[in-house]
Design an enzyme around this catalytic site. Sequence first.
Site, mmCIF file in Angstrom:
data_model
loop_
_atom_site.group_PDB
_atom_site.id
_atom_site.type_symbol
_atom_site.label_atom_id
_atom_site.label_comp_id
_atom_site.label_asym_id
_atom_site.label_seq_id
_atom_site.Cartn_x
_atom_site.Cartn_y
_atom_site.Cartn_z
ATOM 1 N N HIS A 144 1.888 48.347 -36.946
ATOM 2 C CA HIS A 144 2.030 49.262 -35.811
ATOM 3 C C HIS A 144 0.699 49.986 -35.554
ATOM 4 C CE1 HIS A 144 4.305 52.148 -33.223
ATOM 5 N NE2 HIS A 144 3.329 52.965 -33.591
ATOM 6 N N GLU A 145 0.146 50.563 -36.599
ATOM 7 C CA GLU A 145 -1.103 51.314 -36.417
ATOM 8 C C GLU A 145 -2.259 50.368 -36.088
ATOM 9 O OE1 GLU A 145 -0.590 54.326 -36.010
ATOM 10 O OE2 GLU A 145 1.382 54.454 -36.980
ATOM 11 N N HIS A 148 -2.448 50.095 -32.373
ATOM 12 C CA HIS A 148 -3.198 51.231 -31.809
ATOM 13 C C HIS A 148 -4.704 51.031 -32.021
ATOM 14 C CE1 HIS A 148 0.157 53.828 -30.741
ATOM 15 N NE2 HIS A 148 0.658 53.817 -31.962
ATOM 16 N N GLU A 198 1.296 53.146 -27.029
ATOM 17 C CA GLU A 198 2.476 52.688 -27.756
ATOM 18 C C GLU A 198 2.838 51.256 -27.349
ATOM 19 O OE1 GLU A 198 3.142 54.724 -30.075
ATOM 20 O OE2 GLU A 198 4.931 53.813 -30.911
#
Length: 509
Positions: free
Chosen positions: A263-264, A267, A302
């Site tokens: 997830h990170e 980003h 996101e």
Amino acid sequence: MTYADFQAHIAELNDLLNAISILKWDARTMMPSGGAETRGQQLATLSRLAQEHFISDKTARLLDAAEREVAADEPDSYRLRAVQQTRQYYSISRRLPLDLVSDKAALEPVSEGVWAESKRDNDFKRFAPYLQQQLDLAKRQAEAVGYQEHPFDALVFEYEPSVTAAKLKLIFGDLKAGLLPLLQKIVANDRPLERDLWRHEYPLDKQKAFGLEMAQRFGYDLKRGRLDIAPHPFEISFTRQDVRITTRYDLHYFPQALYGTLHETGHALYEQGVDPALTRTALTIDFLGKYPVGGTSYGAHESQSRLWENQIGRSREFWVNHYDRLRHYFPEQVTEVDPEFLYRAVNRVRPSLIRVEADEVTYNLHIMLRVEIEMGLLEGSLQVKDLPEIWNAKMKEYLGVVPKTDSEGVLQDIHWSGGGFGSFPGYTIGNIMSAQFLNAARRDVSGLNDGLERGDYAPLLGWLQQNIYRHGRAFSASELLQRCTGSDLHVAPYLAYLEQKFSDLYRLS
Ligand code: ZN
């Protein structure tokens, strides 16, 4: 005075904000707890310097000069966009009364502290007066910033300038109409996994190595990044040259660290992909949030974390391609299961109480509940004292589960204690956008699906870099959607993705 002088002034603001960010990163990852008080003083001093730098009369004079110089630029020119955005946020920042800004800053650490204790002690009544103060400040801010229809519009503007309360209500209506029947069918078809993979221990150093290997395969550049541990995973960038991520580990349940990392990484790919020409410009600053960032909005950001975590990382192809690497790191733990089992295990849908642990189908219902409550509080139709009851009623309606305590109910998230009204929609908007972007990439790049089948992520990353990442904050989220897909935000592609994936997983007819 010239555009170059304006740019030099904004570059200094970038430097101040980046210095603030690295102090925050350190506080959340490395700092001994004894450093909290003096770190707070350092942050307060630097934040005040940054604010004075930005709302100064010098900024106004430089803006005037820069506006004259870029007036004839093309509408898409980065210079023109940088000047326009600085002007817009300069006037908003000057409209915010100084006592409002300092009241907010003073309340935040106190309110967050009380929230943490109230959550620990399951004591909503203790937190309620602080939540009321945050709500009152949010209302004052909405009046100062200004809005046409709903005070929520002024607050969500900070995170997602392209949406309003009215638009969100329509989007949520469409989403609910698709999600609730799908969830009911899934729950009716659910059956427990026949093997328990999580009884083994997965050494943390190997979990980290596997997560980092996958992050690098996605395209995360470790010469400009690093992975550390934090209780609440986050990504943070200090220019595109230094983009860091964090995750947390569970000795038995390796998906927690893996999907936190992926997830990170999503980003981070966004931040590392910003055009080098935008470094230290107005197009790498969130002027209202007062921190440096290359992504254009919460939702756009996101969309990238969700895309890489869920649509890529939780795909069948991911496990088919990387099953051998998982076995390489965990030869004793990963036995008697195959890639298909892993695919099913990391996509199990279960209505649950906690947002951050929710699966793809139920996640947005958690968000809608929060946003509906925020809107009600701001328009006055809901009262702070009634929130536990309202929370539980909405949980029952949307998810069919009711928290036994307020700690796992209305007190679970930190956002409201920090005054972050308007930040929640970004998560759902990101989910919706991720499907629209991925469809556009598949349409534009002929080798993209073959690449994903083989575990080659370069074609996808290349498209995202070219069409989204490199522009930094030059275009709004809705401009990016228009440029890439020809339409604005709409939920059909995202619902179709969920329908297809989970109908297959749960063998729904
Ligand atoms: Zn995220």
